[in-house]
Enzyme design. Structure first.
Site, PDB file in Angstrom:
ATOM      1  N   LEU A 196     -12.233  67.306   2.182  1.00  9.53           N
ATOM      2  CA  LEU A 196     -13.057  68.593   1.923  1.00  9.53           C
ATOM      3  C   LEU A 196     -13.355  68.648   0.500  1.00  9.53           C
ATOM      4  CD1 LEU A 196     -12.196  70.994   4.766  1.00  9.53           C
ATOM      5  CD2 LEU A 196     -14.043  69.300   4.694  1.00  9.53           C
ATOM      6  N   TYR A 219      12.007  66.979   1.288  1.00 10.56           N
ATOM      7  CA  TYR A 219      11.190  66.382   0.279  1.00 10.56           C
ATOM      8  C   TYR A 219      11.880  65.286  -0.746  1.00 10.56           C
ATOM      9  CZ  TYR A 219       7.702  69.585   2.110  1.00 10.56           C
ATOM     10  OH  TYR A 219       6.911  70.277   2.904  1.00 10.56           O
ATOM     11  N   ALA A 258      -7.784  69.054   3.635  1.00 12.97           N
ATOM     12  CA  ALA A 258      -8.109  68.091   4.862  1.00 12.97           C
ATOM     13  C   ALA A 258      -7.856  66.723   4.334  1.00 12.97           C
ATOM     14  CB  ALA A 258      -9.187  68.016   5.623  1.00 12.97           C
ATOM     15  N   LYS A 259      -6.646  66.535   3.480  1.00 15.89           N
ATOM     16  CA  LYS A 259      -6.377  65.081   2.688  1.00 15.89           C
ATOM     17  C   LYS A 259      -7.630  64.739   1.918  1.00 15.89           C
ATOM     18  CE  LYS A 259      -3.467  63.406   6.640  1.00 15.89           C
ATOM     19  NZ  LYS A 259      -2.357  63.477   5.837  1.00 15.89           N
ATOM     20  N   PRO A 295      -5.350  72.644   3.258  1.00 15.56           N
ATOM     21  CA  PRO A 295      -6.743  73.265   3.324  1.00 15.56           C
ATOM     22  C   PRO A 295      -7.736  72.377   2.908  1.00 15.56           C
ATOM     23  CG  PRO A 295      -5.330  74.254   1.657  1.00 15.56           C
ATOM     24  CD  PRO A 295      -4.611  73.152   2.287  1.00 15.56           C
TER      25      PRO A 295
END
Length: 306
Positions: free
Chosen positions: A204, A51, A200-201, A198
């Site tokens: 959600l 990163y 989803a970009k 979790p």
């Protein structure tokens, strides 16, 4: 915030960790996010040597230097890169892992890593050699436990059978339920899943589809078209009317006994606070979970199965 055990280890992580990839390159901003996370009861911070080519680890190390003993620090290795050069190559060799851990320890300003993870992996890797490297690091006290970050079933099975991993990081959400097929095997081996992506970009989350990126608007997400994503969101609201989108998404992942923690990324304090509030919300009941499974696609990994 409640804590959950990673496998059969002595590591207990907050049920939401901070995925540090989105901390950015401004150190003061990164530190404010880390400070807020700790204030919210988060004890689990997940980074990787890749990163920002080590900068992320340096930021985290300086931000937690006076609180190191209270936290579970996780990083990853396997992607080899050189200072000042673009790009990286995959290298799961023992020699690279032994060098990578020392570099990560230096950047993090610590003498041990709580959870050291292989950042990927293929079935063609020298898996026995890779496992031996992690076991040696554990014996030497440089790491407490190790795990893998992989969605490849054939790789996951090898490590479950041959190693003493305590965790598997997998992309997992209501919009990508493929890992569920392998949860029984993971549980059978006393290992736990760390759910990345979790939300989803953001699909959600409360953010809404109108703010989705162009690629998602054109091609959808996973095996959902953009139109199907809109239908999924409507169905989620009907299936769990007492929960926000973020609550439903994070609580769905946490409802599985195979999952130890979710690690949504956050680039703003408001996002971090919203996510923490969602994981501390009322859990989904069995009926809501069943409905959410009915209205979403289960899916299976099509590649890397043997």
């Amino acid at each position: 915030m409640d804590k959950r055990q990673l496998g059969r280890s002595e590591l207990f992580v907050s049920k939401m960790g901070l995925g540090c990839m989105s901390l950015g390159k401004e150190e003061s901003r990164a530190k404010s996010l880390i400070d807020e996370a700790i204030e919210l009861g988060i004890n689990y911070f997940d980074t990787a040597d890749l990163y920002d080519f080590g900068l992320n680890e340096e930021f985290i190390g300086r931000a937690i230097q006076n609180r190191r003993q209270e936290l579970i620090l996780a990083t990853k290795a396997g992607n080899r890169w050189e200072e000042g050069k673009d790009g990286w190559t995959w290298d799961p060799s023992k020699s690279h892992i032994h060098k990578a851990v020392k570099d990560s320890l230096r950047r993090l300003g610590t003498d041990y890593i709580d959870l050291y993870q292989l950042h990927g992996g293929t079935i063609e890797d020298p898996i026995d050699e890779t496992i031996e490297a992690f076991e040696e690091l554990k014996k030497d006290g440089l790491i407490r436990e190790y795990g893998i970050s992989s969605i490849r079933p054939n790789v996951i099975k090898e490590y479950l059978e041959k190693s003493s991993i305590v965790s598997i990081m997998m992309q997992y959400s209501l919009a990508d339920r493929r890992p569920e097929e392998w949860f029984p095997l993971v549980e059978e081996h006393g290992v736990r899943v760390i759910a990345r992506g979790p939300l989803a970009k953001g699909i959600l989350s409360e953010r809404g589809l109108d703010q989705a990126g162009d690629r998602i608007k054109e091609k959808g997400y996973m095996n959902y078209s953009f139109e199907e994503l809109a239908e999924l969101r409507d169905s989620i609201k009907n299936a769990a009317p007492g929960h926000s989108y973020t609550e439903a998404a994070l609580q769905y992942c946490l409802a599985s006994p195979a999952v130890a923690a979710v690690i949504p990324g956050a680039s703003k304090i408001a996002q971090l606070q919203q996510n923490a509030e969602a994981v501390n919300a009322e859990p989904l009941n069995e009926g809501e979970i069943a409905l959410l499974q009915q209205i979403s696609k289960a899916g299976q990994y099509e590649q890397h199965r043997v």
